[in-house]
Design a protein around this motif. Structure first.
Motif, PDB file in Angstrom:
ATOM      1  N   UNK B 286       0.811  -1.227   0.000  1.00  0.00           N
ATOM      2  CA  UNK B 286       0.000   0.000   0.000  1.00  0.00           C
ATOM      3  C   UNK B 286       0.845   1.278   0.000  1.00  0.00           C
ATOM      4  N   UNK B 287       1.889   1.326   0.809  1.00  0.00           N
ATOM      5  CA  UNK B 287       2.721   2.531   0.851  1.00  0.00           C
ATOM      6  C   UNK B 287       3.462   2.745  -0.457  1.00  0.00           C
ATOM      7  N   UNK B 288       3.921   1.665  -1.052  1.00  0.00           N
ATOM      8  CA  UNK B 288       4.627   1.760  -2.336  1.00  0.00           C
ATOM      9  C   UNK B 288       3.673   2.169  -3.450  1.00  0.00           C
ATOM     10  N   UNK B 289       2.450   1.646  -3.403  1.00  0.00           N
ATOM     11  CA  UNK B 289       1.464   2.017  -4.425  1.00  0.00           C
ATOM     12  C   UNK B 289       1.120   3.494  -4.326  1.00  0.00           C
ATOM     13  N   UNK B 290       1.058   4.007  -3.106  1.00  0.00           N
ATOM     14  CA  UNK B 290       0.806   5.437  -2.910  1.00  0.00           C
ATOM     15  C   UNK B 290       1.966   6.250  -3.502  1.00  0.00           C
ATOM     16  N   UNK B 291       3.172   5.771  -3.300  1.00  0.00           N
ATOM     17  CA  UNK B 291       4.353   6.453  -3.845  1.00  0.00           C
ATOM     18  C   UNK B 291       4.413   6.353  -5.363  1.00  0.00           C
ATOM     19  N   UNK B 292       3.717   5.371  -5.923  1.00  0.00           N
ATOM     20  CA  UNK B 292       3.629   5.270  -7.380  1.00  0.00           C
ATOM     21  C   UNK B 292       3.039   6.555  -7.965  1.00  0.00           C
ATOM     22  N   UNK B 293       2.102   7.158  -7.251  1.00  0.00           N
ATOM     23  CA  UNK B 293       1.544   8.443  -7.692  1.00  0.00           C
ATOM     24  C   UNK B 293       2.628   9.503  -7.799  1.00  0.00           C
ATOM     25  N   UNK B 294       3.528   9.528  -6.829  1.00  0.00           N
ATOM     26  CA  UNK B 294       4.626  10.499  -6.835  1.00  0.00           C
ATOM     27  C   UNK B 294       5.577  10.219  -7.998  1.00  0.00           C
ATOM     28  N   UNK B 295       5.902   8.947  -8.204  1.00  0.00           N
ATOM     29  CA  UNK B 295       6.837   8.594  -9.284  1.00  0.00           C
ATOM     30  C   UNK B 295       6.227   8.903 -10.658  1.00  0.00           C
ATOM     31  N   UNK B 296       4.942   8.574 -10.837  1.00  0.00           N
ATOM     32  CA  UNK B 296       4.283   8.911 -12.104  1.00  0.00           C
ATOM     33  C   UNK B 296       4.309  10.419 -12.339  1.00  0.00           C
ATOM     34  N   UNK B 297       4.039  11.173 -11.283  1.00  0.00           N
ATOM     35  CA  UNK B 297       4.038  12.636 -11.392  1.00  0.00           C
ATOM     36  C   UNK B 297       5.426  13.154 -11.756  1.00  0.00           C
ATOM     37  N   UNK B 298       6.446  12.569 -11.150  1.00  0.00           N
ATOM     38  CA  UNK B 298       7.825  12.992 -11.418  1.00  0.00           C
ATOM     39  C   UNK B 298       8.180  12.791 -12.883  1.00  0.00           C
ATOM     40  N   UNK B 299       7.798  11.638 -13.422  1.00  0.00           N
ATOM     41  CA  UNK B 299       8.124  11.352 -14.832  1.00  0.00           C
ATOM     42  C   UNK B 299       7.239  12.140 -15.777  1.00  0.00           C
ATOM     43  N   UNK B 300       5.997  12.382 -15.387  1.00  0.00           N
ATOM     44  CA  UNK B 300       5.122  13.224 -16.216  1.00  0.00           C
ATOM     45  C   UNK B 300       5.741  14.607 -16.354  1.00  0.00           C
ATOM     46  N   UNK B 301       6.261  15.161 -15.257  1.00  0.00           N
ATOM     47  CA  UNK B 301       6.912  16.476 -15.321  1.00  0.00           C
ATOM     48  C   UNK B 301       8.183  16.387 -16.166  1.00  0.00           C
ATOM     49  N   UNK B 302       9.030  15.436 -15.824  1.00  0.00           N
ATOM     50  CA  UNK B 302      10.328  15.342 -16.505  1.00  0.00           C
ATOM     51  C   UNK B 302      10.170  15.188 -18.011  1.00  0.00           C
ATOM     52  N   UNK B 303       9.270  14.316 -18.417  1.00  0.00           N
ATOM     53  CA  UNK B 303       9.182  13.986 -19.844  1.00  0.00           C
ATOM     54  C   UNK B 303       8.140  14.815 -20.583  1.00  0.00           C
ATOM     55  N   UNK B 304       7.263  15.513 -19.848  1.00  0.00           N
ATOM     56  CA  UNK B 304       6.183  16.261 -20.492  1.00  0.00           C
ATOM     57  C   UNK B 304       6.353  17.766 -20.511  1.00  0.00           C
ATOM     58  N   UNK B 305       7.204  18.312 -19.654  1.00  0.00           N
ATOM     59  CA  UNK B 305       7.346  19.769 -19.588  1.00  0.00           C
ATOM     60  C   UNK B 305       8.076  20.335 -20.792  1.00  0.00           C
ATOM     61  N   UNK B 306       7.765  21.599 -21.089  1.00  0.00           N
ATOM     62  CA  UNK B 306       8.471  22.322 -22.145  1.00  0.00           C
ATOM     63  C   UNK B 306       9.817  22.822 -21.615  1.00  0.00           C
ATOM     64  N   UNK B 307      10.769  22.964 -22.508  1.00  0.00           N
ATOM     65  CA  UNK B 307      12.043  23.605 -22.145  1.00  0.00           C
ATOM     66  C   UNK B 307      11.875  25.125 -22.244  1.00  0.00           C
ATOM     67  N   UNK B 308      12.851  25.858 -21.691  1.00  0.00           N
ATOM     68  CA  UNK B 308      12.822  27.325 -21.798  1.00  0.00           C
ATOM     69  C   UNK B 308      12.751  27.742 -23.270  1.00  0.00           C
ATOM     70  N   UNK B 309      13.533  27.095 -24.103  1.00  0.00           N
ATOM     71  CA  UNK B 309      13.552  27.456 -25.526  1.00  0.00           C
ATOM     72  C   UNK B 309      12.214  27.157 -26.189  1.00  0.00           C
ATOM     73  N   UNK B 310      11.647  25.981 -25.922  1.00  0.00           N
ATOM     74  CA  UNK B 310      10.364  25.614 -26.533  1.00  0.00           C
ATOM     75  C   UNK B 310       9.255  26.575 -26.123  1.00  0.00           C
ATOM     76  N   UNK B 311       9.270  27.008 -24.857  1.00  0.00           N
ATOM     77  CA  UNK B 311       8.175  27.826 -24.344  1.00  0.00           C
ATOM     78  C   UNK B 311       8.430  29.321 -24.514  1.00  0.00           C
ATOM     79  N   UNK B 312       9.620  29.704 -24.925  1.00  0.00           N
ATOM     80  CA  UNK B 312       9.928  31.127 -25.046  1.00  0.00           C
ATOM     81  C   UNK B 312       9.936  31.829 -23.697  1.00  0.00           C
TER      82      UNK B 312
END
Lengths: 316, 316
Positions: B286-312
Motif C-alpha cells: 500500500x505505501x509503495x502504491x501510494x508512492x507510485x503516484x509520486x513517481x508517475x508525477x515525477x516522470x510526467x513532469x520530466x518527460x512532459x514539460x516544455x524547455x525554456x527554448x520551446x516555451x519562449x
C-alpha cells in the motif's frame, strides 16, 4: 463541517478490511474530506486546479533571480500545456484554469506604501471567488508571480511576527547578496505599511494573485469544496484569511512542506501539518497537485474498500 | 543503470521551465528512473503491483492480533477487489496480481529451526521471479501473511544487529503482553538459527511471501524495471538481497516510512530515504502504491514539460 457525515464516515472506517489505523493519515484526511462534503463515503471525481498570476512592483528592487516578464511568459506556458502544473493536473485528472490578473499593471512597490488600493484588492478577491467551479469536489489554488516570495515573506512577518530575515528565503534562487537585498526590501515593506489585520496585510503587502487565492479559498468554503493548500505563497495568502477569522481554513489541508525556508513557520502559524515533504519550491500549485494524488487515494480506499462483513474476513 | 541516459536526462532536466532544483525530489527520482530504463525522457504507462501471500508456523506462538486464517481470507478480498491495495492500484493505473504461496502448508515455526528448507525457499524465489511482467515499467511488491512482522523483525536483527526488542513492533496491533511475547519469539528464532548470510537468513527466518518478493525484485533488475519498495516486511526481504550483494537494490526506491517502529532502522540499513511518511502500516504494497503516484508525477513532469527554448520563457 457536517458532524453526522463525519460520524458515519468514522463508523465505516472502523469496519474496513484493515487493522485499525493501519492507513495512517489517509484515514484522517478521508474523514476530514467526508465531513466537508457532507457524505459518509464520497468520491473525488472533479478536482480543479486554478493558477492565478500577478506582477509585483517590488521587483523594481531586484528581489528575484528572474525578470518580471517571466510571469507573462509562464502564463503562456500554462496555456500551452508546458509547465509542471499541466503535467501534474493531467496525472491526477484535474481540470486546470489560469487567470492572469492585470499583468501589465503591477502592484505598487510596497517599500513605498500599500501594494494595492482597496478597489484593486477587492477586484482580485472577486476574480478568485468567481474562478471556482461550483461542481468541483476539491480545489488546488496555485500562483505565478515573479517577486511573490518577497510579498509572502513580508506577510508572514506582519501576521506572525519575527524579523524579516526569519521569513526571507531564496525564492527562485537569489544568491547571498540577493538574499540580503531581499531581506532589506521586506524590512522596508513592513516599515512602510502599518496595520496587522489579515485583509489589510493582504492589501498592503500582498499581490493580486495572493488576493485571488484568498477569494477562491473563501468561495470553496461556501460550496463545501475542500482545498489543498500549496507552498509558501499560497499559505501566506491563506494566513491572511485565518488571521481575519480563526477557523477560516478548517476546510483546507496542507499539501506539502516547501523547501522555501519559512514555509514551516507559516504552516505552524496556521496550524497545519503537511502531507508531503519532497523539497519542492516551484509554486504553480505543484505541491498541492502532488498531494491531490494522496487525497484521491485516501478517498478511493475509504469509499471503495470492503468491510470485514462484506469480505468475510475475521476481525481481530 | 545507463550512464548515457542519466546524462541526457540531467541535461533535459536543466532546460525545463522551472528554476533549477525547484521540483526537489521529483527531479532526483525522475533521473534515477531514466537511468534504469535507459531513456532520457521515459513515461510510466504499465505499473505492476504484485502481492505475495504466505503463512507462518510461528503464528502458533501467538504473535499476531489476527488469526492465521486471515491470510487466505485477505487473498479472497484481493481477488474480489475489496482491499486497500485494489483501490490504490486502480487510482494509479497499475495492474494487480496476487500469488498465494502454499497457504495450507505454513512455514515451520522458526523458534525450533529454519522456517524453510532449501527447496522451499527456491520454489518461492521462482514464484516471485516468474510473477514479474516483462513489459511492466515499474514494479511494486507487496505482501500479506499473518505473523510476518515477526519474521521481518528477526531478519532485521539477524542482518543488522541489535536486540530483538529494537526490531519488534506491534504489527497489526498486539498489546503490551503480546509485544513482550513477540519479542521473546524473535529472540528464540535468532538463537535457533545460526548463519547471517542474506539468503540463509531469508530461508531460516523469512517466509514464502518474503522470498517471492526477493525473487521479483531480482527479476526486475534484469528487466530494467525500477522497483518501489513498500514497508517493514518488504524492506526486510529486500535487505536479504542487499546483504548478499551490495548495490543489489540500486534499482529500488523506498516508497514510504511505515509506522512499524523498526522500519526506519531497516531503511537506514539499506541506505534508502523514503518518499512518503504518512503513518501507514498495512502492508499489501500500500505505501509503495501510494508512492507510485509520486513517481508517475515525477516522470510526467520530466518527460512532459516544455524547455525554456520551446516555451519562449527567459532563463535566470
Amino acid at each position: 463541517a457536517d458532524q453526522n457525515a463525519l460520524s458515519e464516515a468514522a463508523d465505516r472506517n472502523g469496519q474496513l478490511t484493515k487493522p485499525p489505523g493501519a492507513l495512517g493519515r489517509l484515514e484522517d484526511v478521508a474523514l476530514w474530506y467526508a465531513s466537508w462534503r457532507g457524505e459518509a463515503a464520497p468520491q473525488i471525481s472533479a478536482p480543479q486546479v486554478i493558477i492565478f498570476a500577478g506582477n509585483h512592483g517590488v521587483t523594481a528592487q531586484g528581489v528575484s533571480a528572474f525578470p518580471a516578464e517571466v510571469t507573462a511568459q509562464m502564463v503562456m506556458n500554462f496555456e500551452h500545456g508546458g509547465a509542471a502544473i499541466n503535467q501534474l493536473a493531467k496525472t491526477f485528472g484535474a481540470s486546470l484554469n489560469v487567470h492572469a490578473l492585470d499583468l501589465d499593471r503591477p502592484t505598487a512597490d510596497f517599500t513605498e506604501g500599500p501594494a494595492m488600493t482597496e478597489a484593486e484588492v477587492v477586484a482580485a478577491l472577486q476574480t478568485g471567488w468567481n474562478a471556482v467551479d461550483a461542481n468541483a469536489d476539491v480545489l488546488v489554488t496555485g500562483e505565478m508571480g515573479i517577486g511573490n516570495t518577497t510579498s509572502a515573506a513580508a506577510i508572514g512577518a506582519a501576521l506572525l511576527g519575527g524579523a524579516a530575515a526569519d521569513w526571507t528565503g531564496r525564492g527562485t534562487g537569489v544568491d547571498d547578496a540577493g538574499l540580503a537585498n531581499k531581506t532589506r526590501v521586506v524590512e522596508q515593506g513592513l516599515a512602510a505599511n502599518a496595520g496587522r489585520d489579515g485583509l489589510e496585510v493582504l492589501r498592503k503587502l500582498g499581490g493580486r494573485e495572493l488576493a485571488a487565492m484568498v477569494g477562491a479559498i473563501a468561495r470553496a468554503r461556501f460550496g463545501q469544496i475542500p482545498v489543498i493548500l500549496d507552498g509558501f505563497i499560497c499559505c501566506a495568502a491563506a494566513a491572511c484569511l485565518e488571521k481575519e477569522e480563526a477557523g477560516a481554513l478548517d476546510h483546507c489541508v496542507a499539501g506539502h512542506l516547501s523547501a522555501e525556508g519559512a514555509h514551516e513557520k507559516l504552516l505552524a502559524g496556521i496550524g497545519k501539518e503537511p502531507l508531503l515533504s519532497l523539497g519542492l519550491r516551484l509554486g504553480e500549485g505543484s505541491g498541492a497537485a502532488l498531494a491531490l494524488g494522496v487525497l484521491k487515494a485516501a478517498l478511493a480506499c475509504h469509499s471503495g474498500m470492503a468491510t470485514f462483513a462484506e469480505a468475510g474476513v475475521s476481525d481481530a
